[in-house]
Design an enzyme around this catalytic site. Structure first.
Site, PDB file in Angstrom:
ATOM      1  N   GLU A 116      19.868 -38.238 -18.846  1.00  0.00           N
ATOM      2  CA  GLU A 116      18.845 -37.195 -18.872  1.00  0.00           C
ATOM      3  C   GLU A 116      17.604 -37.799 -19.505  1.00  0.00           C
ATOM      4  O   GLU A 116      17.499 -39.025 -19.613  1.00  0.00           O
ATOM      5  CB  GLU A 116      19.337 -35.975 -19.648  1.00  0.00           C
ATOM      6  CG  GLU A 116      19.757 -36.252 -21.083  1.00  0.00           C
ATOM      7  CD  GLU A 116      20.258 -35.026 -21.828  1.00  0.00           C
ATOM      8  OE1 GLU A 116      20.113 -33.906 -21.305  1.00  0.00           O
ATOM      9  OE2 GLU A 116      20.775 -35.194 -22.947  1.00  0.00           O
ATOM     10  N   LEU A 171      22.795 -32.435 -21.731  1.00  0.00           N
ATOM     11  CA  LEU A 171      22.778 -31.006 -22.010  1.00  0.00           C
ATOM     12  C   LEU A 171      22.819 -30.215 -20.704  1.00  0.00           C
ATOM     13  O   LEU A 171      22.120 -30.565 -19.751  1.00  0.00           O
ATOM     14  CB  LEU A 171      21.505 -30.654 -22.774  1.00  0.00           C
ATOM     15  CG  LEU A 171      21.406 -29.213 -23.274  1.00  0.00           C
ATOM     16  CD1 LEU A 171      22.336 -29.013 -24.455  1.00  0.00           C
ATOM     17  CD2 LEU A 171      19.971 -28.896 -23.669  1.00  0.00           C
TER      18      LEU A 171
END
Length: 300
Positions: free
Chosen positions: A182, A206
């Site tokens: 990410e 996340l």
């Protein structure tokens, strides 16, 4: 002066005081969320609160607040602060003990804190006016439970600062397999041959609410193919488009990675179509994709 919430009371933020013995201060022992509110209308509220509850359960922090209680708090905070374009920050720490000790204390009341800050107006699907993001890349050196939205963000901060100090807006992270995870404060997507691709949810990233909403919206519409699968950094560098997503950015179009243009260096047509769809459907109550069953097993 902005109004904050702290442990059952609303007050000017300058009057909000938390004990230095609070475990959120000493250990980063807490969970947080940021929920956008546009003119008093909460975006992705249920997803954010469900993720917060999962995070609290994941660190063994018992707080029996319902979605309705959190909604009341968020609505009140937005109203007290003018109901403009606001980010609502919520944080729960394990609370303050009388001593510093690594093990979880017993019979300590959690600290609940909330405040608002100004955010830009909701993004518009327009290539000419959309912000163009530049990013750098770095091996992911954070902890291995990135699916928990912990307040212990030093690893993220260091990665963000690394890119920021180079004049970039974000830092894309990759694991020891040279696979995209990410960004330091966002989820990441690539587009290749009109297919939107994003890494699958696991402990390396996340479960972003905007990420999940976007995947759901695109799949429900069906006009743009979406894949959740591992993405190599070679694919990132060869992508036609690269995006970063977050609650306050929505879908950010990246035009440069490590100083090299993405595609032709312009905002792409797939971004335009995706942001248009997101704008049309982001308040749909049917968007319930929060996390996958395998992730529930990891958290519990």
């Amino acid at each position: 002066m902005s109004i904050a919430f702290l442990n059952d009371s609303y007050m000017p933020i300058t009057e909000a005081k938390i004990s230095p013995m609070d475990r959120g201060f000493l250990f980063g022992d807490g969970i947080y969320e940021v929920i956008p509110s546009y003119e008093g209308k909460l975006l992705g509220f249920n997803g954010h609160i469900t993720r917060m509850q999962e995070g609290l359960a994941g660190i063994g922090l018992g707080l029996q607040w319902t979605h309705q209680e959190w909604e009341t708090l968020c609505t009140k905070l937005a109203s007290e602060n003018g109901n403009g374009n606001l980010g609502i920050y919520l944080q729960v720490s394990r609370g303050a003990d009388s001593k510093r000790y690594h093990a979880f204390p017993q019979d300590v009341k959690p600290t609940i804190f909330g405040f608002t800050f100004d955010i830009p107006a909701s993004p518009v699907a327009n290539k000419e006016t959309a912000k163009r993001y530049t990013v750098s890349t770095s091996q992911d050196l954070r902890w291995q439970r990135c699916h928990i939205k912990s307040t212990a963000l030093l690893g993220n901060v260091l990665h963000f600062q690394e890119g920021y100090s180079q004049g970039n807006d974000e830092t894309l992270l990759y694991n020891d397999k040279n696979e995209l995870t990410e960004a330091s404060a966002c989820n990441a997507f690539i587009v290749k041959d009109s297919v939107v691709i994003t890494p699958p949810l696991d402990n390396q990233l996340l479960p972003g609410i905007t990420r999940n909403m976007l995947v759901d919206i695109l799949r429900e519409d069906g006009s743009i193919r979406v894949e959740e699968r591992p993405v190599t950094m070679d694919e990132v560098r060869a992508a036609d488009e690269v995006w970063i997503t977050s609650s306050t950015k929505e879908i950010g179009a990246v035009v440069s990675v490590d100083g090299v243009p993405v595609g032709d260096g312009q905002i792409g047509d797939i971004w335009l179509a995706a942001q248009t769809l997101f704008t049309q459907h982001k308040y749909d109550l049917s968007l319930i994709h929060i996390s996958e069953p395998t992730r529930q097993a990891e958290i519990s």
